[in-house]
Design a protein around this motif. Structure first.
Motif, mmCIF file in Angstrom:
data_model
loop_
_atom_site.group_PDB
_atom_site.id
_atom_site.type_symbol
_atom_site.label_atom_id
_atom_site.label_comp_id
_atom_site.label_asym_id
_atom_site.label_seq_id
_atom_site.Cartn_x
_atom_site.Cartn_y
_atom_site.Cartn_z
ATOM 1 N N GLY A 288 0.811 -1.218 0.000
ATOM 2 C CA GLY A 288 0.000 0.000 0.000
ATOM 3 C C GLY A 288 0.837 1.257 0.000
ATOM 4 O O GLY A 288 0.556 2.212 -0.747
ATOM 5 N N TRP A 289 1.884 1.266 0.817
ATOM 6 C CA TRP A 289 2.738 2.460 0.846
ATOM 7 C C TRP A 289 3.526 2.631 -0.454
ATOM 8 O O TRP A 289 3.825 3.747 -0.862
ATOM 9 C CB TRP A 289 3.674 2.424 2.053
ATOM 10 N N ALA A 292 0.980 4.312 -2.666
ATOM 11 C CA ALA A 292 0.715 5.679 -2.221
ATOM 12 C C ALA A 292 1.863 6.608 -2.593
ATOM 13 O O ALA A 292 1.645 7.723 -3.106
ATOM 14 C CB ALA A 292 0.475 5.694 -0.711
ATOM 15 N N TYR A 309 -3.935 7.002 2.501
ATOM 16 C CA TYR A 309 -3.677 5.597 2.802
ATOM 17 C C TYR A 309 -3.363 5.433 4.289
ATOM 18 O O TYR A 309 -2.597 6.221 4.861
ATOM 19 C CB TYR A 309 -2.503 5.060 1.973
ATOM 20 N N VAL A 345 -5.725 2.198 -1.406
ATOM 21 C CA VAL A 345 -5.105 3.503 -1.617
ATOM 22 C C VAL A 345 -6.061 4.316 -2.450
ATOM 23 O O VAL A 345 -6.567 3.838 -3.481
ATOM 24 C CB VAL A 345 -3.748 3.370 -2.351
#
Length: 351
Positions: A288-289, A292, A309, A345
């Motif tokens: 996810g990061w 993002a 996020y 996200v």
């Protein structure tokens, strides 16, 4: 100087005539001064161009990445460099390559092109990694595609035995065969910061000012979706069930088929895979990061205005990542903010 004979009491004497100073000497000095000044100016211009080439151009440094450890280490770079670094990282993790491979690739591109997709180089060298069509790296068109260039670099790196344990400059040189093999080492600190952020391991460490590029050829949610497919692969959105403007994406085609509306500027990309690590061994939160911070790196090129996020939010011109508003409340641009879950996200794009 000449002497002329003259009669006198003491007999024949000589008069010494001293010639007048030559009028050409001051002129010669003036020309020499002008030539020297011109040479110094040319040297200064050449030095400036070299610096611009190495550092990635004369654009404003619109992006910054900092160390997650808080030790003060940071690197400033341009939006153009950010887009290319994000592509290199996405292609690497998509191939299941470890973070060390991404660091090696970014450091190599920093040395070879300043992380710019340039159309020139030594002999027929081109692109981010200065790959040569004549040496079997691909066609000119392929090499000028950053995703292809990164992919072929990783393909060669993966064949280097034990490359993750080698010094970075050795691993890079095994692939590149450069005439300056030690040059890659100086880029390792900056490349390590970038790879940590752009693979998602270091959360909320990369930010850009998000100033829109006037040269952007396509913007909005559909352009974001196409760029995600470009970097993460043709199946990336289909596998995650991404939505554009609230509409499920029907197929992983680079040619968007969904028309964005004034109330549908959000691209939602789920990152959950049932808690299973991906091919690179990363968990859901790390994936996810990566998505993002990929979006933030592309914010200028794609006119991305907000990324949300895991309870954190980045907004263009906002100065960095902040705690998002609680879910269901109005965010700074009138849309629902505060996605506290790590399962998706949300990217808001458009003018």
């Amino acid at each position: 100087m000449s002497r002329t004979p003259r009669e006198g009491r003491a007999g024949l004497q000589y008069l010494v005539r001293v010639p007048d100073p030559s009028p050409t000497r001051p002129k010669r000095r003036g020309r020499l001064f002008r030539y020297t000044a011109a040479l110094l100016v040319l040297c200064g211009v050449a030095a400036y161009l070299v610096v611009q080439y190495v550092t990635g151009g004369g654009g404003a440094r619109g992006c910054t990445v900092v160390a997650a450890s808080g030790d003060g280490a940071s690197y400033e770079f341009t939006p153009e460099q950010a887009v290319n670094a994000a592509t290199i990282a996405a292609v690497g993790t998509g191939r299941g390559m470890p973070e060390r491979a991404v660091t090696i690739a970014i450091a190599t591109a920093l040395q070879e092109s300043g992380l710019r997709n340039i159309e020139h180089g030594d002999r027929d060298s081109l692109g981010l990694f200065q790959q040569r069509p004549s040496m079997g790296w691909g066609t000119e068109r392929q090499i000028m595609d950053p995703a292809y260039a990164a992919g072929i670099f990783y393909a060669h790196l993966d064949k280097v035995p034990g490359y993750t344990e080698l010094p970075l400059t050795v691993a890079a040189q095994r692939v590149q065969r450069s005439g300056y093999p030690e040059a890659y080492a100086k880029h390792e600190p900056d490349a390590s910061l970038l790879s940590a952020a752009l693979t998602g391991r270091a959360a909320a460490t990369l930010t850009c000012d998000g100033r829109p590029e006037r040269t952007a050829s396509a913007t909005g949610p559909d352009a974001v979706r196409a760029a995600l497919v470009r970097d993460f692969g043709r199946d990336a959105l289909q596998e995650t069930g991404a939505e554009v403007g609230g509409t499920p994406v029907p197929s992983p085609s680079p040619s968007p088929s969904v028309t964005a509306t004034a109330h549908g500027r959000t691209v939602t990309v789920p990152v959950s895979e049932g808690g299973k690590p991906d091919a690179a061994g990363r968990d859901e939160r790390t994936r996810g990061w990566q998505l993002a911070q990929w979006a933030v790196a592309n914010s200028s090129a794609l006119h991305i205005r907000r990324v949300t996020y895991a309870g954190r939010e980045w907004t263009a011109g906002g100065g960095g990542w902040r705690t998002a508003a609680p879910q269901g409340t109005a965010g700074p641009q009138g849309a629902a903010g505060g996605e506290r879950s790590v399962g998706a996200v949300r990217i808001v794009a458009g003018q």
